[in-house]
Design a protein around this motif. Structure first.
Motif: not given
Length: 177
Positions: A1-3, A18, A20, A22, A143, A152-154, A156
């Motif tokens: 996951m990207e943070q 925020r 990301t 997957t 999404r 993939v979802r962001t 927040t």
């Protein structure tokens, strides 16, 4: 996951982050990690399109809190209470989608009575439950819309009030993927 952290421009702005996500499994895992930050009295509001992952995230929160019962969408019953199996707070899972009014319509659910000893997660709660607590966590799940299989979802996160002043360092720290 990207943070990554969401910048704060003014001290009055909510604390934010925020992330990301997957896959649905990663969304559930985020919920488990989020449960580690939650304590009795916390109000969590979830916003996102149908199918964004609100209930999947809540399922992870329930798993992380060690509550009884399968966490499923409470759309038709409006609210479900999942008592703790491990001596922690109960999870009150509310779906406010079919409720049109503000807090007045929510009063029948007695959320204000449950809040001090429970973690309350409200799907579709914008404009309906903010008055329950000055300290609340608002989670927006974005999404891709339309005919897509993109998972993939962001996510927040915005924490309001002194409860969330410390931010989300434990939540957004890289996990061992």
């Amino acid at each position: 996951m990207e943070q990554r952290a969401v910048p704060r421009d003014r001290a009055a702005d909510p604390v934010g982050a925020r992330i990301t996500v997957t896959s649905p499994e990663r969304m559930r895992e985020l919920g488990v990690r989020l449960a580690g930050l939650l304590r009795p009295g916390d109000l969590v509001m979830l916003t996102g399109e149908l199918g964004a992952g609100k209930t999947t995230l809540t399922r992870g929160v329930g798993e992380g809190l060690g509550v009884r019962g399968a966490v499923t969408s409470p759309t038709f019953v409006i609210a479900r209470v999942h008592p703790s199996l491990v001596g922690g707070p109960a999870l009150v899972h509310v779906d406010a989608y079919r409720l049109g009014g503000g807090l007045d319509e929510m009063e029948d659910l007695d959320l204000d009575v449950s809040l001090p000893e429970s973690v309350i997660v409200v799907e579709w709660g914008d404009g309906k439950v903010e008055e329950l607590s000055d300290d609340r966590l608002h989670i927006l799940i974005d999404r891709a819309v339309g005919d897509t299989t993109d998972e993939v979802r962001t996510v927040t996160l915005r924490g309001y009030g002194g409860r969330w002043a410390g931010g989300f360092a434990e939540l957004v720290a890289p996990s061992a993927d």
